[in-house]
Motif scaffolding. Structure first.
Motif: not given
Length: 80
Positions: A1-28
């Motif tokens: 409520m009292f914090g920076k406004k977050r965009i959950s869709e972008l947060d999910a994409l950044f999280e997915s990108l980090a997971m895919n990079k760490s697992n060496n899923y380059k295309d994903a």
């Protein structure tokens, strides 16, 4: 409520990108990065979110840009 406004869709994409990079899923990971770029452009064009809200996401995207530019499986192929 009292914090920076977050965009959950972008947060999910950044999280997915980090997971895919760490697992060496380059295309994903590359697809996630391209989706992030497209979403940010769409949000900027539509004015749905202010620049203040988008700024941290743009900065994260720009930090990843040099790494993701040539991020593919061909970089791992050795020629003998």
């Amino acid at each position: 409520m009292f914090g920076k406004k977050r965009i959950s869709e972008l947060d999910a994409l950044f999280e997915s990108l980090a997971m895919n990079k760490s697992n060496n899923y380059k295309d994903a990971a590359k697809k996630d990065y391209e989706d992030i770029c497209a979403k940010l452009e769409g949000y900027r064009a539509s004015g749905e979110y202010s620049e203040k809200v988008l700024k941290p996401y743009v900065e994260r995207m720009m930090e990843l840009a040099p790494v993701m530019e040539n991020y593919n499986h061909q970089n791992n192929v050795r020629s003998y």
